[in-house]
Design a protein around this motif. Structure first.
Motif, PDB file in Angstrom:
ATOM      1  N   ILE A  20       0.827  -1.212   0.000  1.00  6.78           N
ATOM      2  CA  ILE A  20       0.000   0.000   0.000  1.00  6.78           C
ATOM      3  C   ILE A  20       0.858   1.258   0.000  1.00  6.78           C
ATOM      4  O   ILE A  20       2.041   1.239   0.360  1.00  6.78           O
ATOM      5  N   LEU A  21       0.247   2.351  -0.414  1.00  4.56           N
ATOM      6  CA  LEU A  21       0.854   3.665  -0.302  1.00  4.56           C
ATOM      7  C   LEU A  21       0.314   4.348   0.956  1.00  4.56           C
ATOM      8  O   LEU A  21      -0.815   4.077   1.370  1.00  4.56           O
ATOM      9  N   PRO A  22       1.077   5.242   1.568  1.00  7.71           N
ATOM     10  CA  PRO A  22       0.553   5.964   2.735  1.00  7.71           C
ATOM     11  C   PRO A  22      -0.592   6.887   2.330  1.00  7.71           C
ATOM     12  O   PRO A  22      -0.499   7.587   1.323  1.00  7.71           O
ATOM     13  N   GLU A  44      -8.153   6.888   0.390  1.00 14.67           N
ATOM     14  CA  GLU A  44      -7.812   5.586  -0.171  1.00 14.67           C
ATOM     15  C   GLU A  44      -7.902   5.569  -1.696  1.00 14.67           C
ATOM     16  O   GLU A  44      -7.457   4.608  -2.342  1.00 14.67           O
ATOM     17  N   ASN A  45      -8.452   6.625  -2.265  1.00 14.27           N
ATOM     18  CA  ASN A  45      -8.456   6.764  -3.724  1.00 14.27           C
ATOM     19  C   ASN A  45      -7.038   6.921  -4.278  1.00 14.27           C
ATOM     20  O   ASN A  45      -6.824   6.783  -5.487  1.00 14.27           O
ATOM     21  N   LEU A  46      -6.076   7.196  -3.408  1.00 13.23           N
ATOM     22  CA  LEU A  46      -4.693   7.395  -3.847  1.00 13.23           C
ATOM     23  C   LEU A  46      -3.854   6.118  -3.799  1.00 13.23           C
ATOM     24  O   LEU A  46      -2.651   6.157  -4.034  1.00 13.23           O
ATOM     25  N   ILE A 160      -7.126  -0.077   7.741  1.00 14.69           N
ATOM     26  CA  ILE A 160      -7.460   1.344   7.642  1.00 14.69           C
ATOM     27  C   ILE A 160      -7.768   1.915   9.018  1.00 14.69           C
ATOM     28  O   ILE A 160      -7.321   3.023   9.370  1.00 14.69           O
ATOM     29  N   ALA A 161      -8.523   1.176   9.826  1.00 14.18           N
ATOM     30  CA  ALA A 161      -8.849   1.641  11.177  1.00 14.18           C
ATOM     31  C   ALA A 161      -7.592   1.769  12.024  1.00 14.18           C
ATOM     32  O   ALA A 161      -7.463   2.709  12.829  1.00 14.18           O
ATOM     33  N   MET A 162      -6.656   0.834  11.869  1.00  8.70           N
ATOM     34  CA  MET A 162      -5.395   0.898  12.608  1.00  8.70           C
ATOM     35  C   MET A 162      -4.669   2.197  12.282  1.00  8.70           C
ATOM     36  O   MET A 162      -4.166   2.897  13.183  1.00  8.70           O
ATOM     37  N   GLU A 163      -4.621   2.547  11.008  1.00  3.08           N
ATOM     38  CA  GLU A 163      -3.931   3.766  10.590  1.00  3.08           C
ATOM     39  C   GLU A 163      -4.630   5.013  11.114  1.00  3.08           C
ATOM     40  O   GLU A 163      -3.980   5.973  11.553  1.00  3.08           O
TER      41      GLU A 163
END
Length: 407
Positions: A20-22, A44-46, A160-163
């Motif tokens: 994944i990308l940041p 997340e579109n990125l 995603i929630a972790m981030e």
């Protein structure tokens, strides 16, 4: 209910970092000011494949045995999961077949093919494509990777929630888009594990509210039909395996009309220069449904894979909704100079004509009147009203028309 564990979420979080990308949170002054909350966007579109789906697909495939991988992978998807599986399959060096609805935007189809997957178009909605994929899996022995009704996939999405919690430990509310429920399962379950006080709200299209219907019924429910421009969340039936987690961990459901997505698209594009697909905009549109309580709210932008034709249509309809494009008709005597007079009034009012239709046959008596239909640009609702008033002051009687039928 003990199959989704904190250990598994932590493992998935570490593993997906490989691909994944940041997507660091973006604090939005615009949405904070317009909604009365402290709004953050999770873009997340990125991601590499244009959507969050790479997380669940990659983690799921990483948990498969070599025998399961080598049989070949198959899945069904409206587009974003397809790209996630295709990308992950290429990373692991295994073949993948993707069944997609025939209505899938061309951009998503071509990108999936470009990642090396075989694409089969079948059915009008995701559910029909999924039935075909399961049939092919049975016939050829492929390993089926479900886009949402799989606990490993949901675990990957939960990263995603972790981030979010790592970056914003004091988050109050997370808005998460819902199609089949995999993303909502992962995000809501992990968020509650990390901090039970976090409010997690699922957001569905009003025309595909299968989870809302299921939660109300207390059991998984299938809609008769779906009708929404949010193609990535156009699902008739939520996942059976993940439904108990959604019942347990989602605090609420908000449904969004298609017209709200159109306005949200322009808001995000103009104010944050982000291209977000309709399904990814569900959480942005939902911001206006929340009470203004100065809460820290994270809106997950789930994807940005929008084809040019859809983009063009959304922009046009958004401009119409905001009165930046509008249409009026006026009746004129069929004598020289009248068109010049009308255009002069519009120019003085700083309107910009983009389309004219001059109909001399609206009446049998051409000396009585002809119809002039004018589509023009304005700065917004107040400017539109001032142009219409200027036409009235000049002796014309403009009638508003529906630009959708004319532009």
């Amino acid at each position: 209910m003990n199959q989704l564990t904190l250990d598994k979420f932590e493992e998935a979080y570490e593993r997906v970092q490989e691909v994944i990308l940041p997507t660091n949170l973006i604090q939005s002054d615009f949405f904070s000011q317009t909604t009365g909350n402290k709004v953050y966007l999770k873009p997340e579109n990125l991601q590499l494949t244009g959507a969050y789906k790479i997380r669940g697909a990659y983690y799921k495939i990483s948990t498969l045995s070599e025998e399961e991988k080598q049989r070949g992978l198959i899945t069904a998807s409206a587009g974003n999961h397809a790209q996630g599986v295709a990308y992950a399959a290429r990373k692991f060096g295994v073949p993948a077949t993707i069944v997609m609805p025939v209505s899938t935007p061309l951009l998503k189809v071509n990108r999936t093919k470009s990642l090396g997957a075989e694409v089969i178009l079948h059915g009008n909605v995701y559910d029909e494509a999924c039935d075909k994929a399961l049939e092919l899996a049975e016939e050829h022995g492929y390993t089926f990777v479900h886009p949402f009704d799989d606990l490993d996939v949901a675990t990957g999405q939960g990263s995603i929630a972790m981030e979010i919690v790592k970056e914003l430990p004091t988050v109050d509310t997370i808005l998460v888009p819902v199609g089949g429920g995999g993303l909502a399962t992962g995000v809501s379950t992990l968020a509650k594990m990390l901090n039970p006080k976090i409010h997690v709200i699922g957001v569905e299209p009003a025309g595909a509210n299968c989870l809302q219907a299921s939660l109300r019924a207390g059991a998984v429910t299938t809609l008769d039909r779906v009708d929404t421009i949010a193609d990535g969340t156009a699902v008739k039936t939520p996942g059976e395996n993940i439904f108990p987690y959604l019942q347990e961990n989602l605090d609420d459901i908000i449904t969004i009309e298609d017209d709200e997505l159109i306005v949200a698209f322009l808001d995000v594009l103009e104010n944050h220069k982000l291209l977000v697909e309709n399904s990814g905009l569900l959480t942005v549109a939902a911001l206006k449904h929340l009470p203004a309580e100065n809460k820290k709210v994270v809106s997950i932008l789930s994807g940005g894979n929008m084809d040019i034709i859809t983009l063009s249509s959304v922009v046009q309809n958004g401009l119409i909704q905001r009165s930046r494009i509008f249409t009026v008709s006026v009746r004129l005597p069929d004598v020289p100079g009248q068109l010049n007079k009308v255009s002069g009034v519009i120019a003085d009012a700083k309107g910009n004509v983009i389309k004219l239709e001059h109909n001399q046959f609206i009446s049998v008596n051409r000396n009585s009147s002809v119809e002039l239909i004018i589509t023009m640009e304005a700065f917004g609702e107040e400017h539109k009203k001032s142009i219409i008033q200027a036409l009235r002051n000049a002796g014309f009687e403009p009638e508003e028309r529906n630009p959708r039928a004319l532009y």
